[in-house]
Design a protein around this motif. Sequence first.
Motif, PDB file in Angstrom:
ATOM      1  N   GLY A 189       0.840  -1.190   0.000  1.00 14.71           N
ATOM      2  CA  GLY A 189       0.000   0.000   0.000  1.00 14.71           C
ATOM      3  C   GLY A 189       0.869   1.230   0.000  1.00 14.71           C
ATOM      4  N   GLY A 190       0.274   2.352  -0.369  1.00 13.79           N
ATOM      5  CA  GLY A 190       1.070   3.573  -0.380  1.00 13.79           C
ATOM      6  C   GLY A 190       0.302   4.767  -0.885  1.00 13.79           C
ATOM      7  N   LEU A 191       1.064   5.770  -1.302  1.00 14.72           N
ATOM      8  CA  LEU A 191       0.514   7.040  -1.775  1.00 14.72           C
ATOM      9  C   LEU A 191       0.802   7.195  -3.268  1.00 14.72           C
ATOM     10  N   SER A 192      -0.107   7.855  -3.952  1.00 12.13           N
ATOM     11  CA  SER A 192      -0.004   7.989  -5.393  1.00 12.13           C
ATOM     12  C   SER A 192      -0.313   9.422  -5.809  1.00 12.13           C
ATOM     13  N   TYR A 193       0.438   9.899  -6.809  1.00  9.59           N
ATOM     14  CA  TYR A 193       0.197  11.233  -7.347  1.00  9.59           C
ATOM     15  C   TYR A 193       0.122  11.136  -8.858  1.00  9.59           C
ATOM     16  N   ARG A 194      -1.005  11.550  -9.425  1.00  4.16           N
ATOM     17  CA  ARG A 194      -1.157  11.582 -10.887  1.00  4.16           C
ATOM     18  C   ARG A 194      -0.768  12.945 -11.401  1.00  4.16           C
ATOM     19  N   LEU A 195       0.054  12.969 -12.433  1.00  6.85           N
ATOM     20  CA  LEU A 195       0.526  14.240 -12.990  1.00  6.85           C
ATOM     21  C   LEU A 195      -0.383  14.699 -14.123  1.00  6.85           C
TER      22      LEU A 195
END
Length: 195
Positions: A189-195
Amino acid sequence: MKKYTLNLIVLLLSFGSILQAQTEENKLKLYRLDVSAGLYTTKDIHASINFNTSDTWGKNSTATYFLSTSFYKKKKTEVGLAFGYQKPNLEDRIIRGDNGATGTIDVQYFTIMPQVRFNWVTSDDNLFEMYSIFGFALTFVDETYTNNVETDGFYPVPGAQVTGLGLRFGDKFGGFVELGFGTKGMMSGGLSYRL
């Protein structure tokens, strides 16, 4: 070991410059950045077999950390790279030589993994994604011994990751959980950033 580390750095920098050239030429771009932690990896099995650790997926299991990117997207398919690090728990592992000398071992895993992501379901408001990931990994094992019984080592081990189910929540910035098997772990699991 320094020679291998230097070669790995040169390889990664070369790949980065090739990727940059491809980006300018073919208009590729970064689509997402993910940071994750996973448990119960195939690297734990490698440590158990090669370094005689006990309770591979119990008290001696350690987290693996990954930084993943997607730089090419076509419809529901994304292509990217993942870079990982894991340090197995070998604190109780003591090396004994024929002459009675003892020492310890320190092991680290560095992974590079090209991967393909299939976004099966994406909500209309982009707040939910359901996906799968398939990747082929090359993990570099860095062994350091504190005595003269064994020699330090740095060598590659092939691997793979199959993430059967991944769920992402959030728009540009969000979180995700994944279930699969391989070098990223059975659960991550973790964190995600869409550009």
